[in-house]
Design an enzyme around this catalytic site. Structure first.
Site, short mmCIF file in Angstrom:
data_model
loop_
_atom_site.label_atom_id
_atom_site.label_comp_id
_atom_site.label_asym_id
_atom_site.label_seq_id
_atom_site.Cartn_x
_atom_site.Cartn_y
_atom_site.Cartn_z
N GLU A 1 -9.01 3.87 2.67
CA GLU A 1 -9.84 3.52 3.84
C GLU A 1 -9.38 4.20 5.13
O GLU A 1 -9.29 3.54 6.17
CB GLU A 1 -9.83 2.00 4.03
CG GLU A 1 -10.46 1.28 2.87
CD GLU A 1 -10.38 -0.23 2.99
OE1 GLU A 1 -11.38 -0.88 2.71
OE2 GLU A 1 -9.31 -0.77 3.36
C1 NGO Z 1 -9.27 -3.16 -0.17
C2 NGO Z 1 -8.55 -2.70 1.08
C3 NGO Z 1 -7.51 -3.72 1.55
C4 NGO Z 1 -8.10 -5.12 1.55
C5 NGO Z 1 -8.62 -5.44 0.17
C6 NGO Z 1 -9.22 -6.82 0.10
C7 NGO Z 1 -7.76 -1.58 -0.72
C8 NGO Z 1 -7.03 -0.65 -1.57
N1 NGO Z 1 -7.89 -1.51 0.61
O1 NGO Z 1 -8.40 -2.66 -1.20
O2 NGO Z 1 -7.08 -3.36 2.84
O3 NGO Z 1 -7.10 -6.04 1.88
O4 NGO Z 1 -9.58 -4.51 -0.25
O5 NGO Z 1 -9.73 -7.16 -1.14
#
Ligand code: NGO
Length: 522
Positions: A328
């Site tokens: 992200e």
């Molecule tokens: C995503 C995000 C995290 C969140 C999570 C919540 C990843 C790899 N990045 O997973 O920052 O906490 O979802 O389910």
């Protein structure tokens, strides 16, 4: 010297200390009723019984695991269970050094019969896993910490058992909410019961930096001072962290530390103005949005920072891997992301570690030997899956953590009070019923190193919150990682899973009583 004294004392007198009276009968747990399902089970109709005169027979190399086993069995049985080198029948024998090469680095063999139980393995890890099987073969009351009525039967026969995958992990996000060393130890014990062997700690994120870095002290002093919702946060000193690593190793788990970058870095950016492109530190963040922060890819100080962090973290890490996040990075351009990963991955290698990244790393060029952790969904677009599959074809190993299958922070149903639902609702059958080997189209099954279940903690605050989301889904993940594909069957699994509930009760683990599982009456 200490060892000799122990053996002498242990062998000196054998008697029951305060054993409770025995209940008249107790049918032994059938030999195969274990989670994860063993690779092969051959019951022979006999049984062993742990009694006041039973010994735990060890040698120099197996004494540590013998003491661990005694630590589980003594409080509930009330028996002395001396850990001794003395042989004879009526013993639980722990043996290292089997010539059976097929047992590999983590396998074991358990032989049970009238004269005792013998667990044999080529490594301590294998022996330790065999001990977990023995635990599950004993009545659930063995897990209690006060003396319980016996008897303590173990079904007779032979189990030969080796894992399907070498990577069987769980992740705990200690950034969104901080968890103490004792809470992490409890989590480690829960993983060990199901033969998991990796503990991934998500040590930094927008909401908190949790590991002391001597050369950048404000990371924890300031960046660790809060968490989601604005609580006081917290962090691990280096001594704390070493204690976690030591405890995990004593349970044969490798700790995989993660520093998430270049995104998910608000706690660091708030601690040091210099790390920001505009030189202005943002405030600490206690919300749950993602994707708004980025290290400054064009500033040299960024790479000094990364070098220091990775060097200090690598020095705390006996394990092979260091996780650099990479998910992200919505506030980093693609070009910058690639540039950043091209510079940072060699730093990990320079300090002797192997890179792991969330699967977005496959959008850059994963370093040789790197692993990508896949966290997409069944519905993730074909293009994104193909990018990961291509990397796998080119030698990047895969850890599978599909979010709509094994994210432990997903709600079970719409009524689950904790958790998130962005990836969907994940009931216990859904998290169990898929096959890692053919999950990702186009990825060679040989690239799949195993599975890992992440517990993100935006909504998770207490130990009982952890337990509620972890149980009963985690044992299913453990089974996906350990058991041969041929044993995979929801209808038989759910019966074995249900049989775990009295054990969780005895251990004080609260769990979600999913209507999908035929739990025994409470
Ligand atoms: C995503 C995000 C995290 C969140 C999570 C919540 C990843 C790899 N990045 O997973 O920052 O906490 O979802 O389910």
């Amino acid at each position: 010297m200490r060892r000799r004294t122990l053996l002498l004392v242990a062998a000196a007198g054998i008697s029951a200390v305060g054993a409770a009276p025995e209940a008249p009968t107790r049918t032994p747990t059938p030999l195969g009723r274990v989670v994860p399902a063993p690779a092969s089970v051959a019951p022979d109709g006999t049984a062993f019984r742990i009694t006041p005169t039973t010994r735990i027979q060890v040698d120099r190399n197996t004494e540590r695991i013998g003491l661990y086993l005694a630590g589980i069995l003594r409080p509930s049985t009330g028996y002395r269970l001396p850990v001794t080198s003395r042989g004879g029948s009526d013993a639980i024998r722990l043996r290292l050094g089997s010539r059976d090469k097929a047992l590999g680095g983590e396998g074991y063999r358990l032989d049970s019969g009238k004269h005792g139980v013998t667990i044999t393995a080529r490594t301590s890890a294998g022996l330790f896993h065999g001990v977990q099987t023995l635990r599950q073969l004993l009545p659930a009351a063995v897990e209690k910490r006060t003396v319980q009525p016996g008897p303590w039967p173990v079904a007779g026969g032979t189990i030969k058992d080796t894992p399907r995958y070498g990577w069987r992990g769980a992740m705990l996000d200690v950034s969104r909410h901080f968890f103490t060393v004792d809470q992490v130890k409890r989590f480690i014990d829960e993983l060990a019961l199901y033969k998991l062997n990796k503990l991934h700690l998500h040590l930094s994120d927008d909401q908190g930096w949790r590991i002391a870095i001597d050369s950048w002290p404000r990371l924890t002093e300031y960046g660790g001072s809060t968490q989601v919702g604005g609580g006081p946060g917290g962090f691990y000193t280096k001594a704390d962290y070493k204690e976690i690593v030591r405890y995990a190793a004593s349970r044969h788990l490798e700790v995989v530390p993660e520093i998430d970058m270049p995104g998910h870095t608000n706690a660091a950016l708030a601690s040091y103005a210099d790390l920001n492109c505009d030189g202005v530190a943002p405030p600490l963040y206690t919300g749950t949005e993602v994707g708004f922060s980025s290290l400054c890819v064009d500033k040299e100080v960024t790479y000094d920072f990364v070098d220091d962090v990775i060097r200090e973290l690598a020095a705390l890490t006996p394990g092979r891997y260091l996780h650099i996040g990479g998910d992200e990075a919505h506030s980093t351009s693609h070009e910058d992301y690639v540039k950043f990963m091209d510079r940072v991955q060699p730093v990990v290698a320079r300090y002797g570690k192997t890179v792991i990244g969330w699967h977005q790393l496959t959008g850059a060029t994963p370093a040789k030997g790197a692993l990508a952790q896949y966290w997409g969904l069944d519905e993730t677009g074909a293009e994104e899956k193909a990018q990961v599959a291509r990397a796998a074809q080119n030698g990047t190993g895969l850890i599978l953590s599909p979010a709509d299958r094994i994210y432990l922070d997903m709600k079970y149903t719409k009524d689950t009070p904790l958790g998130l639902d962005w990836a969907g609702l994940v009931e216990v059958d859904r998290s169990y019923d898929w096959d890692p080997a053919d999950y990702l189209p186009g990825a060679p099954s040989s690239a799949v190193q195993g599975v890992e279940a992440p517990l993100w903690t935006e909504t998770i605050v207490t130990t009982s919150d952890i337990d509620h989301m972890v149980f009963p889904r985690l044992p299913g993940v453990a089974e996906l990682g350990w058991s041969p594909a041929a044993t995979h069957d929801w209808d038989t699994y759910k019966v074995r899973l249900a049989a775990q509930a009295p054990r969780w009760d005895a251990l004080g683990i609260g769990y979600y009583r999913s209507p999908k599982v035929p739990w025994p009456a409470e």
